[in-house]
Structure formats: structure tokens, C-alpha cells
Design a protein around this motif. Structure first.
Motif, PDB file in Angstrom:
ATOM      1  N   HIS A   1      -8.581  10.511  -1.940  1.00  0.00           N
ATOM      2  CA  HIS A   1      -8.344   9.220  -1.283  1.00  0.00           C
ATOM      3  C   HIS A   1      -9.220   9.057  -0.044  1.00  0.00           C
ATOM      4  CE1 HIS A   1      -5.027   8.615  -3.998  1.00  0.00           C
ATOM      5  NE2 HIS A   1      -4.632   7.495  -3.370  1.00  0.00           N
TER       6      HIS A   1
ATOM      7  N   ALA B   1      -4.028   7.775   2.745  1.00  0.00           N
ATOM      8  CA  ALA B   1      -3.398   9.000   2.259  1.00  0.00           C
ATOM      9  C   ALA B   1      -2.935   9.820   3.457  1.00  0.00           C
ATOM     10  CB  ALA B   1      -4.359   9.827   1.402  1.00  0.00           C
TER      11      ALA B   1
ATOM     12  N   ARG C   1      -9.369   5.366   1.091  1.00  0.00           N
ATOM     13  CA  ARG C   1      -8.039   4.812   0.847  1.00  0.00           C
ATOM     14  C   ARG C   1      -7.010   5.532   1.717  1.00  0.00           C
ATOM     15  NH1 ARG C   1      -7.686   4.294  -5.776  1.00  0.00           N
ATOM     16  NH2 ARG C   1      -9.410   2.778  -6.030  1.00  0.00           N
TER      17      ARG C   1
ATOM     18  N   THR D   1       0.831  -1.202   0.000  1.00  0.00           N
ATOM     19  CA  THR D   1       0.000   0.000   0.000  1.00  0.00           C
ATOM     20  C   THR D   1       0.869   1.257   0.000  1.00  0.00           C
ATOM     21  OG1 THR D   1      -1.728  -1.160   1.213  1.00  0.00           O
ATOM     22  CG2 THR D   1      -1.805   1.243   1.229  1.00  0.00           C
ATOM     23  N   LYS D   2       1.933   1.215   0.806  1.00  0.00           N
ATOM     24  CA  LYS D   2       2.822   2.375   0.856  1.00  0.00           C
ATOM     25  C   LYS D   2       3.506   2.594  -0.482  1.00  0.00           C
ATOM     26  CE  LYS D   2       5.378   1.383   4.433  1.00  0.00           C
ATOM     27  NZ  LYS D   2       6.408   1.567   5.501  1.00  0.00           N
TER      28      LYS D   2
ATOM     29  N   TYR E   1      -5.238  13.908  -1.399  1.00  0.00           N
ATOM     30  CA  TYR E   1      -5.646  13.503  -0.050  1.00  0.00           C
ATOM     31  C   TYR E   1      -7.170  13.495   0.082  1.00  0.00           C
ATOM     32  CZ  TYR E   1      -6.123  13.613   5.035  1.00  0.00           C
ATOM     33  OH  TYR E   1      -6.476  13.340   6.334  1.00  0.00           O
TER      34      TYR E   1
ATOM     35  N   TYR F   1       1.206   4.167  -2.998  1.00  0.00           N
ATOM     36  CA  TYR F   1       0.969   5.587  -2.685  1.00  0.00           C
ATOM     37  C   TYR F   1       2.224   6.431  -2.958  1.00  0.00           C
ATOM     38  CZ  TYR F   1      -0.479   9.734  -0.090  1.00  0.00           C
ATOM     39  OH  TYR F   1      -0.801  11.020   0.274  1.00  0.00           O
TER      40      TYR F   1
ATOM     41  N   ASN G   1      -1.116  17.655  -3.287  1.00  0.00           N
ATOM     42  CA  ASN G   1      -1.352  16.746  -2.172  1.00  0.00           C
ATOM     43  C   ASN G   1      -2.750  16.913  -1.588  1.00  0.00           C
ATOM     44  OD1 ASN G   1      -1.021  16.760   1.173  1.00  0.00           O
ATOM     45  ND2 ASN G   1      -0.368  14.879   0.139  1.00  0.00           N
TER      46      ASN G   1
ATOM     47  N   LEU H   1       2.552   7.000  -6.688  1.00  0.00           N
ATOM     48  CA  LEU H   1       1.634   8.034  -7.170  1.00  0.00           C
ATOM     49  C   LEU H   1       2.161   9.425  -6.829  1.00  0.00           C
ATOM     50  CD1 LEU H   1      -1.075   9.013  -8.318  1.00  0.00           C
ATOM     51  CD2 LEU H   1      -2.059   8.665  -6.029  1.00  0.00           C
ATOM     52  N   CYS H   2       2.627   9.593  -5.601  1.00  0.00           N
ATOM     53  CA  CYS H   2       3.157  10.900  -5.201  1.00  0.00           C
ATOM     54  C   CYS H   2       4.376  11.289  -6.026  1.00  0.00           C
ATOM     55  CB  CYS H   2       3.515  10.884  -3.718  1.00  0.00           C
ATOM     56  SG  CYS H   2       2.096  10.725  -2.606  1.00  0.00           S
TER      57      CYS H   2
END
Length: 415
Positions: free
Chosen positions: A324, A331, A329, A248-249, A321, A252, A317, A255-256
Motif C-alpha cells: 500500500h 495503510a 494508499r 477508505t477505512k 503495508y 481497508y 500486515n 481487506l484486513c
């Protein structure tokens, strides 16, 4: 090509006005002094003439009266002497009557009034004043001409000033879209190369950059005065990252990193940031991400690009955020820091106490130059040098805010 001094014609007008006023005030002052001298001397001479004429006037001796009057009229101040009897009949006129200052003095005998004498000074002539003082006035005129020549030489723009002006005008025209930069595409391509390299790296390369040694500045990093570091760190006071799985990390973080790479490319592709490039960009990890921007010279707006990128990261962000959280999800919100390379750890330590974002720790001269682009606020209750020098970017100017909104929308739609 030799350029004249700025507003040389206007300065010449000021010199001419100054010369005219000097001439006018000098003539007025000399005229006043001469008038006061005439009044003092003519009064004394009139008294002396009246005393000497008492004897000749009592016996009506006109020859003696003429001799006395001629002796006084030979002076520089007296222009006319008139001797009158008691019935105001002119007995002896010596000289020529003028419009100058006149003094009338009564001539008395032992027992009676015998008549009076009138003494007149020369008429004050301004042209004569100028001609008598021509050397002084020529000196004043020469001094004013010398000042004009000195200004024309000293105030002449140097090559460095002209180059700085040309760069400033060029950047303004590029920012307003009135000038097309043929190097813009090459600049955008070169700015995107480091990002593309980082984006296309393997997972092993990603893990390598997550180690503590990669978070610090490399020993071979050139610490240029036009190089700035933007740090994007997760605001995780509850340590939620420790409770999330690696998959999951990683999704994420990927994506960032993708959004940050595109945002940096789009922002630096703007004509106003020509000459600003990305030296390095690290993949996202538990400690966030770190971007290094560098300007090729003092005309490159690397400092402005850094604070706008820090603001753009927060805008992206916030959008991600909110989306999500809407989809239930994982975030985390972000905080951004901008500083030079040497003080990147100090600004992070300030951020632990002061939760404002973005935090900017730059030299005072840089903050002064950036003050027209945004509102930089000092931190409350500072207890260290870093806290006193740190600033919170509360908002940017309207034009920059519109640019950031367009770049944000472009980055989100391109994904």
C-alpha cells in the motif's frame, strides 16, 4: 492390557549388579575381619604355647609337648602346631599344615634357646563365610527381589500416561506428515464456520461490533484454561485513522478482515492443530480485531496456534503495508497481543509502554511448554506484575517459520 514398567529389564540388570556387588563386598569385608582376628589370636596363643613348652622341651618330653599342643589346637583358630628343637628338627607335629597365617615363637629356657614353636591358622574359606552367613545373604537377595517387584508395579504406566503419550506421538506424526488424519477436513470446515459467518455479515452487523460493548468479553463467554485471545491492533501513534474517510477505512478494514479470516482458516487446518477451533472473531474497527481460539482438551495446541497466528498476522500486515505504501494508499502497521481471556486488557496496557510485538501474557507453565517453539524474552525494567509476566516473542523455530511463510503465501495468492 497391562503394560510393563519402562526399562524393566534394565532395572533388573541394575538390581542384579547391586546384589552381586553386595555379595562381593560382604565376602571381602568378612574375609578381612577374619584375617585380622586370626592374626591377633594366633600371636597370643603362640606366646602362651612357647611358655608352656619350655619345661617339656628342655627334657625332650614329647608326650607332654603333644598334650600342650593338642589343648591349643582344639580352638577354632589354630590348625597346626609344630614343636622344633634348636636344630629345626620337627619333634611334635599336631594338626595339619595349611596355607593360613603362621607365627613362629622361640622357646627359651633359663639360660639358652631350646627351640621354637610354629602355630598356623586355618585357611580362610570364602565358601564357608557364605555358608555361615546364609541367612543374611538370603535376606539381601529377598530385599533386591522385592525392590524389583515394587518398581514393576509403581513405575507401570497408568492409563492417563499412556493416553498422553499416544496423543503426543500422534501430534508429532501429524506435524511431520507421516499420518493422515481423516478428521482433518471436518476440522478445517468447523474451524472456518465462525469466520465465514463473520465475513459474510452485513455492514449493519459490522457497525454493531464496532461499539465499545462489543470490544469487551461477552458475559456468557466460557473462560477455559485452553482458550486464548489474539488481539490485532493498529499502531497509530499519530492518530491517522481520525483523518481518513469512512469509505477508505471500511475498504481497508474489509481487506484486513478477509486476510485474517483466510489466515486463521489455513493455519488451523494444519494437522498439528487438530482440536483447536475459533470461538469468535470480530470485524476490524478502529481498535483492530480480536480472535478467540479454544482447544477441546489439554492435548490441543491452542496456545501454540495463538502465538503462531499472532506472528502470521504481523507477516501479512507487513506485506500489505509495504504494498500500500508503494501504491501511495492508506495503510497502518499492526501490533499483536496474545493472552488468556481474563488478562486481555492487561497485555494491551503493557503494550502501551513496551512497543515490542507480539506480546504474550500467559501462565508460566504455558510459556515453559512453548519455549521449544520460539524465543520468549522478558521485558526490560518491569514495574508491574503484568510486565514481569509478559514476554516478547522474538522469533519462532525454523520449522514454524517455514510453515508460516507457506501459509502467508497461500493466503496472499488465494486473494
Amino acid at each position: 492390557m497391562t503394560y510393563p514398567a519402562p526399562r524393566h529389564g534394565l532395572f533388573a540388570v541394575f538390581i542384579l549388579v547391586s546384589l552381586t556387588l553386595n555379595l562381593l563386598f560382604f565376602v571381602i569385608s568378612a574375609e578381612r575381619q577374619q584375617k585380622e582376628r586370626y592374626e591377633r589370636s594366633i600371636q597370643a596363643e603362640a606366646v602362651a604355647i612357647a611358655e608352656e613348652l619350655s619345661a617339656p622341651l628342655s627334657i625332650n618330653d614329647r608326650i607332654s609337648m603333644s598334650v600342650v599342643a593338642n589343648r591349643y589346637i582344639r580352638g577354632d583358630d589354630v590348625a597346626f602346631v609344630g614343636v622344633y628343637d634348636v636344630n629345626d628338627n620337627l619333634l611334635v607335629p599336631v594338626g595339619k599344615e595349611t596355607n593360613g597365617h603362621a607365627v613362629k615363637e622361640v622357646v627359651t629356657g633359663s639360660q639358652s634357646v631350646l627351640g621354637h614353636v610354629t602355630v598356623q591358622t586355618h585357611e580362610i574359606n570364602r565358601a564357608k563365610i557364605i555358608s555361615d552367613n546364609w541367612m543374611y545373604l538370603v535376606g539381601v537377595a529377598f530385599l533386591h527381589a522385592l525392590l524389583l517387584l515394587i518398581y514393576g508395579y509403581v513405575a507401570r504406566p497408568t492409563d492417563a500416561i499412556r493416553l498422553e503419550i499416544s496423543h503426543d506421538v500422534r501430534n508429532r506424526l501429524l506435524a511431520k506428515g507421516l499420518l493422515y488424519d481423516v478428521n482433518q477436513k471436518n476440522h478445517a470446515h468447523s474451524s472456518g464456520d465462525p469466520i465465514g459467518t463473520q465475513t459474510g455479515s452485513s455492514s449493519a452487523h459490522h457497525a454493531k461490533h464496532d461499539t465499545p460493548s462489543a470490544q469487551s468479553e461477552p458475559s456468557h463467554q466460557t473462560q477455559s484454561e485452553h482458550t486464548y485471545v489474539i488481539q490485532a491492533r493498529f499502531d497509530d501513534p499519530n492518530d491517522l485513522l481520525a483523518t481518513v474517510g469512512n469509505q477508505t477505512k471500511n475498504v481497508y478494514f474489509s481487506l484486513c478482515h478477509q486476510l485474517l479470516s483466510k489466515a486463521t482458516t489455513e493455519l488451523l487446518a494444519l494437522p498439528v492443530f487438530y482440536g483447536v477451533s475459533v470461538e469468535s472473531i470480530s470485524p476490524f474497527g478502529d481498535q483492530g480485531c480480536r480472535i478467540v481460539l479454544s482447544g477441546k482438551d489439554k492435548y490441543s495446541k491452542s496456545a501454540l496456534a495463538s502465538i503462531l497466528l499472532a506472528r502470521l498476522i504481523l507477516m501479512l500486515n507487513q506485506t500489505i503495508y509495504d504494498k500500500h505504501r508503494e501504491l501511495k494508499r492508506f495503510a497502518l502497521p499492526m501490533r499483536t497481543y496474545v493472552s488468556d481471556i481474563a488478562r486481555q486488557d492487561e497485555v494491551v496496557s503493557v503494550g502501551i509502554k513496551h512497543r515490542k510485538t507480539p506480546l504474550v501474557l500467559m501462565p508460566n507453565r504455558v510459556i515453559t511448554d512453548l519455549s521449544s517453539h520460539g524465543n520468549f524474552l522478558k521485558l526490560a525494567d518491569p514495574i508491574s506484575v503484568a510486565e514481569r509476566e509478559c514476554r516478547h516473542l522474538r522469533h519462532v523455530s525454523v520449522s514454524h517459520a517455514e510453515i508460516l511463510e507457506r501459509v502467508r503465501d497461500k493466503v496472499l495468492l488465494s486473494g
